[in-house]
Design a protein around this motif. Structure first.
Motif, short mmCIF file in Angstrom:
data_model
loop_
_atom_site.label_atom_id
_atom_site.label_comp_id
_atom_site.label_asym_id
_atom_site.label_seq_id
_atom_site.Cartn_x
_atom_site.Cartn_y
_atom_site.Cartn_z
N ILE A 24 8.58 15.11 -0.52
CA ILE A 24 8.18 16.27 -1.31
C ILE A 24 8.01 17.44 -0.36
O ILE A 24 7.43 17.29 0.73
N THR A 25 8.51 18.61 -0.77
CA THR A 25 8.33 19.83 0.03
C THR A 25 7.63 20.88 -0.85
O THR A 25 7.62 20.78 -2.07
N GLY A 26 7.07 21.88 -0.20
CA GLY A 26 6.40 22.98 -0.89
C GLY A 26 5.15 23.39 -0.13
O GLY A 26 4.92 22.95 1.00
N ARG A 27 4.36 24.26 -0.75
CA ARG A 27 3.08 24.68 -0.16
C ARG A 27 1.97 23.84 -0.78
O ARG A 27 1.59 24.05 -1.93
N PHE A 28 1.46 22.90 -0.03
CA PHE A 28 0.44 21.98 -0.54
C PHE A 28 -0.93 22.65 -0.60
O PHE A 28 -1.34 23.33 0.32
N GLU A 79 0.85 -1.20 0.00
CA GLU A 79 0.00 0.00 0.00
C GLU A 79 0.88 1.25 0.00
O GLU A 79 1.92 1.30 0.67
N THR A 80 0.52 2.27 -0.76
CA THR A 80 1.25 3.53 -0.77
C THR A 80 0.93 4.28 0.51
O THR A 80 -0.23 4.50 0.83
N LEU A 81 1.97 4.67 1.25
CA LEU A 81 1.79 5.34 2.53
C LEU A 81 2.26 6.78 2.44
O LEU A 81 3.35 7.04 1.92
N LEU A 82 1.45 7.72 2.94
CA LEU A 82 1.81 9.12 2.98
C LEU A 82 1.92 9.55 4.43
O LEU A 82 1.01 9.30 5.22
N THR A 83 3.03 10.21 4.77
CA THR A 83 3.23 10.73 6.11
C THR A 83 3.49 12.22 5.99
O THR A 83 4.50 12.62 5.39
N PHE A 84 2.59 13.02 6.52
CA PHE A 84 2.76 14.47 6.45
C PHE A 84 3.57 14.94 7.65
O PHE A 84 3.29 14.55 8.79
N LEU A 85 4.55 15.76 7.38
CA LEU A 85 5.41 16.34 8.41
C LEU A 85 5.13 17.84 8.41
O LEU A 85 5.77 18.61 7.70
N GLY A 86 4.12 18.23 9.16
CA GLY A 86 3.68 19.63 9.13
C GLY A 86 2.88 19.91 7.87
O GLY A 86 2.28 19.01 7.28
N ARG A 87 2.91 21.15 7.43
CA ARG A 87 2.13 21.56 6.26
C ARG A 87 2.95 21.67 5.00
O ARG A 87 2.42 21.98 3.93
N THR A 88 4.27 21.44 5.11
CA THR A 88 5.12 21.69 3.94
C THR A 88 5.98 20.49 3.52
O THR A 88 6.79 20.62 2.62
N ARG A 89 5.80 19.34 4.17
CA ARG A 89 6.57 18.14 3.78
C ARG A 89 5.68 16.91 3.83
O ARG A 89 4.86 16.78 4.74
N VAL A 90 5.87 16.03 2.86
CA VAL A 90 5.18 14.75 2.88
C VAL A 90 6.18 13.69 2.43
O VAL A 90 6.95 13.89 1.50
N ARG A 91 6.17 12.58 3.14
CA ARG A 91 7.00 11.43 2.78
C ARG A 91 6.08 10.37 2.18
O ARG A 91 5.04 10.05 2.76
N ILE A 92 6.43 9.86 1.01
CA ILE A 92 5.63 8.86 0.31
C ILE A 92 6.45 7.58 0.23
O ILE A 92 7.58 7.60 -0.24
N GLU A 93 5.84 6.48 0.70
CA GLU A 93 6.50 5.19 0.68
C GLU A 93 5.74 4.22 -0.21
O GLU A 93 4.54 4.35 -0.38
N ASN A 94 6.46 3.25 -0.75
CA ASN A 94 5.88 2.19 -1.59
C ASN A 94 5.25 2.74 -2.86
O ASN A 94 4.15 2.36 -3.23
N TYR A 95 5.94 3.62 -3.55
CA TYR A 95 5.45 4.10 -4.83
C TYR A 95 6.16 3.34 -5.95
O TYR A 95 7.19 2.70 -5.73
N ARG A 96 5.60 3.40 -7.14
CA ARG A 96 6.21 2.68 -8.27
C ARG A 96 6.98 3.60 -9.20
O ARG A 96 8.04 3.24 -9.68
N SER A 97 6.41 4.77 -9.51
CA SER A 97 7.11 5.68 -10.43
C SER A 97 6.59 7.10 -10.29
O SER A 97 5.52 7.34 -9.73
N ILE A 98 7.38 8.04 -10.81
CA ILE A 98 7.00 9.45 -10.86
C ILE A 98 6.45 9.68 -12.26
O ILE A 98 7.15 9.51 -13.25
#
Length: 97
Positions: free
Chosen positions: A87-91, A32-51
């Protein structure tokens, strides 16, 4: 003379297992693709296949079962490897398709 015990006792092992959120390890083992948000400006994505798409305003990632799209401003993939990225930025939005 009493022997020294090393490692957690059975009681402690049970407590450690019970602290794991239900279903979390099943999600990981099923890829399963997992997203972990670290505040409002960073997200860590695990178990992805491609960009699939990468720009300053949108990033689309292919997961095992669906695509994840992050939109916003000044988006940047800070680092990535074959299983994980940050990924960083203003989501502005995150969608699952």
């Amino acid at each position: 003379m009493q022997k020294a015990k090393f490692g957690p006792t059975e009681e402690k092992k049970t407590k450690i297992k019970s602290q794991t959120p239900p279903g979390l390890w099943q999600d990981v083992t099923r890829g399963e693709t997992l997203l972990t948000f670290l505040g409002r400006t960073r997200v860590r994505i695990e178990n992805y296949r491609s960009i699939l798409i990468y720009s300053e305003t949108g990033i689309r990632i292919q997961g095992k079962r669906y695509q994840v799209t992050v939109t916003g401003k000044n988006l940047c993939i800070r680092w990535y490897d074959r299983d994980e990225m940050e990924i960083t930025g203003r989501f502005e939005s995150v969608t699952f398709e």
